[in-house]
Design a protein around this motif. Structure first.
Motif, mmCIF file in Angstrom:
data_model
loop_
_atom_site.group_PDB
_atom_site.id
_atom_site.type_symbol
_atom_site.label_atom_id
_atom_site.label_comp_id
_atom_site.label_asym_id
_atom_site.label_seq_id
_atom_site.Cartn_x
_atom_site.Cartn_y
_atom_site.Cartn_z
ATOM 1 N N ALA A 1 -22.202 -7.039 -24.621
ATOM 2 C CA ALA A 1 -23.419 -6.271 -24.872
ATOM 3 C C ALA A 1 -23.463 -5.837 -26.338
ATOM 4 C CB ALA A 1 -23.458 -5.058 -23.944
ATOM 5 N N PRO A 2 -24.643 -5.500 -26.857
ATOM 6 C CA PRO A 2 -24.754 -5.092 -28.262
ATOM 7 C C PRO A 2 -23.805 -3.965 -28.652
ATOM 8 C CG PRO A 2 -26.921 -5.486 -27.339
ATOM 9 C CD PRO A 2 -25.961 -5.578 -26.189
ATOM 10 N N ASP A 3 -23.518 -3.056 -27.714
ATOM 11 C CA ASP A 3 -22.588 -1.961 -27.996
ATOM 12 C C ASP A 3 -21.209 -2.231 -27.398
ATOM 13 O OD1 ASP A 3 -23.387 -1.786 -25.380
ATOM 14 O OD2 ASP A 3 -23.523 0.407 -25.338
ATOM 15 N N GLY A 4 -20.905 -3.516 -27.168
ATOM 16 C CA GLY A 4 -19.619 -3.884 -26.581
ATOM 17 C C GLY A 4 -18.547 -4.093 -27.627
ATOM 18 N N CYS A 5 -17.642 -5.017 -27.350
ATOM 19 C CA CYS A 5 -16.515 -5.277 -28.249
ATOM 20 C C CYS A 5 -16.954 -6.210 -29.388
ATOM 21 C CB CYS A 5 -15.377 -5.922 -27.465
ATOM 22 S SG CYS A 5 -13.993 -6.486 -28.497
ATOM 23 N N PRO A 6 -16.787 -5.793 -30.639
ATOM 24 C CA PRO A 6 -17.209 -6.647 -31.768
ATOM 25 C C PRO A 6 -16.589 -8.037 -31.731
ATOM 26 C CG PRO A 6 -16.732 -4.435 -32.537
ATOM 27 C CD PRO A 6 -16.298 -4.486 -31.094
ATOM 28 N N TRP A 7 -15.319 -8.121 -31.349
ATOM 29 C CA TRP A 7 -14.655 -9.437 -31.309
ATOM 30 C C TRP A 7 -15.301 -10.333 -30.261
ATOM 31 C CZ3 TRP A 7 -12.103 -12.618 -27.896
ATOM 32 C CH2 TRP A 7 -11.347 -13.652 -28.459
ATOM 33 N N ASP A 8 -15.507 -9.800 -29.059
ATOM 34 C CA ASP A 8 -16.107 -10.607 -27.989
ATOM 35 C C ASP A 8 -17.522 -11.036 -28.354
ATOM 36 O OD1 ASP A 8 -14.268 -10.513 -25.376
ATOM 37 O OD2 ASP A 8 -14.105 -8.589 -26.400
ATOM 38 N N ILE A 9 -18.256 -10.152 -29.013
ATOM 39 C CA ILE A 9 -19.631 -10.458 -29.388
ATOM 40 C C ILE A 9 -19.690 -11.615 -30.380
ATOM 41 C CG2 ILE A 9 -21.667 -9.552 -30.588
ATOM 42 C CD1 ILE A 9 -20.898 -6.777 -29.459
ATOM 43 N N GLU A 10 -18.707 -11.701 -31.260
ATOM 44 C CA GLU A 10 -18.707 -12.728 -32.310
ATOM 45 C C GLU A 10 -18.302 -14.114 -31.820
ATOM 46 O OE1 GLU A 10 -16.168 -11.423 -35.411
ATOM 47 O OE2 GLU A 10 -17.491 -9.775 -36.061
ATOM 48 N N GLN A 11 -17.728 -14.205 -30.639
ATOM 49 C CA GLN A 11 -17.169 -15.482 -30.191
ATOM 50 C C GLN A 11 -18.257 -16.490 -29.822
ATOM 51 O OE1 GLN A 11 -13.916 -15.840 -30.779
ATOM 52 N NE2 GLN A 11 -14.266 -13.737 -31.501
ATOM 53 N N THR A 12 -17.877 -17.775 -29.922
ATOM 54 C CA THR A 12 -18.745 -18.892 -29.544
ATOM 55 C C THR A 12 -17.963 -19.814 -28.618
ATOM 56 O OG1 THR A 12 -18.016 -20.328 -31.363
ATOM 57 C CG2 THR A 12 -19.843 -18.796 -31.819
ATOM 58 N N PHE A 13 -18.647 -20.817 -28.060
ATOM 59 C CA PHE A 13 -17.948 -21.790 -27.214
ATOM 60 C C PHE A 13 -16.786 -22.415 -27.981
ATOM 61 C CE2 PHE A 13 -22.311 -22.167 -25.260
ATOM 62 C CZ PHE A 13 -21.959 -21.577 -24.051
ATOM 63 N N ALA A 14 -17.025 -22.743 -29.236
ATOM 64 C CA ALA A 14 -16.008 -23.432 -30.043
ATOM 65 C C ALA A 14 -14.801 -22.547 -30.294
ATOM 66 C CB ALA A 14 -16.617 -23.894 -31.366
ATOM 67 N N THR A 15 -15.028 -21.252 -30.530
ATOM 68 C CA THR A 15 -13.889 -20.379 -30.835
ATOM 69 C C THR A 15 -13.104 -20.008 -29.590
ATOM 70 O OG1 THR A 15 -15.240 -18.350 -30.682
ATOM 71 C CG2 THR A 15 -15.058 -19.406 -32.851
ATOM 72 N N ILE A 16 -13.744 -20.009 -28.438
ATOM 73 C CA ILE A 16 -13.067 -19.650 -27.193
ATOM 74 C C ILE A 16 -12.353 -20.847 -26.553
ATOM 75 C CG2 ILE A 16 -13.475 -18.889 -24.799
ATOM 76 C CD1 ILE A 16 -13.374 -16.647 -26.797
ATOM 77 N N ALA A 17 -12.853 -22.059 -26.818
ATOM 78 C CA ALA A 17 -12.270 -23.257 -26.194
ATOM 79 C C ALA A 17 -10.753 -23.358 -26.368
ATOM 80 C CB ALA A 17 -12.957 -24.516 -26.728
ATOM 81 N N PRO A 18 -10.186 -23.087 -27.562
ATOM 82 C CA PRO A 18 -8.716 -23.164 -27.684
ATOM 83 C C PRO A 18 -7.990 -22.194 -26.771
ATOM 84 C CG PRO A 18 -9.757 -23.171 -29.852
ATOM 85 C CD PRO A 18 -10.828 -22.840 -28.869
ATOM 86 N N TYR A 19 -8.581 -21.010 -26.548
ATOM 87 C CA TYR A 19 -7.953 -20.047 -25.635
ATOM 88 C C TYR A 19 -8.009 -20.570 -24.197
ATOM 89 C CZ TYR A 19 -8.295 -16.750 -29.529
ATOM 90 O OH TYR A 19 -8.170 -16.128 -30.750
#
Length: 258
Positions: free
Chosen positions: A13-31
């Motif tokens: 959410a807009p007032d959620g975690c800055p890190w989670d908000i910034e992520q994309t499919f490409a950045t999460i795929a390695p995890y």
């Protein structure tokens, strides 16, 4: 599941975690790949207490991707669940349909592949084998696809002959080959080794992980024995460490025997 989905939505959410908000499919795929490997590792070690947590971590990856998709207006988690449920029903007509369950596991595997092929329609034989798979796993999957249309050696004998040929070419010509050619020849050798694993019904990734674990375990014993004399591996030499390696190997075999 509703609670987990709510947590994920809150994180993005807009007032959620800055890190989670910034992520994309490409950045999460390695995890996602990392979590899948950690699940496999827990299973291989039979660490059942850890498996529950690792499966949760992997599930969270699916939830994360689905939330990003919803944010982009692509699909929702419910669509993911519906799609996989429909696929499982369609691919198991012997359970959910009218086909007979009187089949061997091998026959059911062939039927599964037949349904998958029908779903792909006019796609090429090797289309759809994920590029992100570990190299050996992808090699096996490519070879399985080719084998379904008859492009395969009839027995392990021909595969072993090819391994010997590829290894000989690499050894005999390595001094005259360019770095790029050596790279290619070595890749050919690994590809044929993956083919042998397929013929022997061995998971090459699992076999290599086991070999890695064995090497780590035995080298640790070398370090232990050297430490007893106040030394480290760099204070020893190859002959001594090779002897200690053989001692560790014998120790393990004796342990298995007992």
């Amino acid at each position: 599941m509703p609670r987990l989905l709510e947590i994920m939505a809150r994180l993005r959410a807009p007032d959620g975690c800055p890190w989670d908000i910034e992520q994309t499919f490409a950045t999460i795929a390695p995890y996602t790949l990392e979590e899948a490997h950690e699940v496999a590792d827990a299973i291989e070690r039979e660490a059942w207490d850890e498996l529950k947590g690792e499966l949760g971590d992997l599930l969270f990856q699916s939830v994360f991707h689905a939330q990003m998709a919803e944010d982009m207006g692509l699909f929702r988690f419910e669509d993911v669940v519906r799609a996989i449920s429909d696929k499982m029903v369609a691919r198991h007509p012997h359970v959910f349909g009218e086909e007979s369950r009187d089949k061997s596991a091998d026959q059911q595997t062939l039927d599964w592949e037949r349904v998958k092929a029908a779903e792909r329609g006019n796609a090429r034989t090797l289309d759809g084998v994920a590029m992100a798979l570990p190299g050996l796993t992808r090699a096996v999957k490519l070879q399985k696809r080719a084998a379904r249309v008859g492009f395969d050696w009839p027995s392990t004998d021909e595969v072993i002959d090819k391994i010997a040929e590829e290894a000989r070419e690499l050894v005999e010509a390595h001094t005259s080959l360019t770095e790029e050619e050596r790279f290619e020849e070595f890749g050919d050798l690994l590809f044929v080794m993956a083919n042998l694993a397929r013929h022997l019904k061995i998971d090459p990734e699992a076999a290599l992980r086991a070999a890695n674990a064995k090497f780590t375990r035995r080298f640790a014993r070398i370090e232990d024995w050297l430490a007893e004399t106040g030394r480290k591996p760099e204070d020893s030499d190859l002959a001594e460490m090779d002897a200690l390696w053989n001692r560790a190997k014998a120790e393990e075999k004796a342990g298995v025997a007992t």
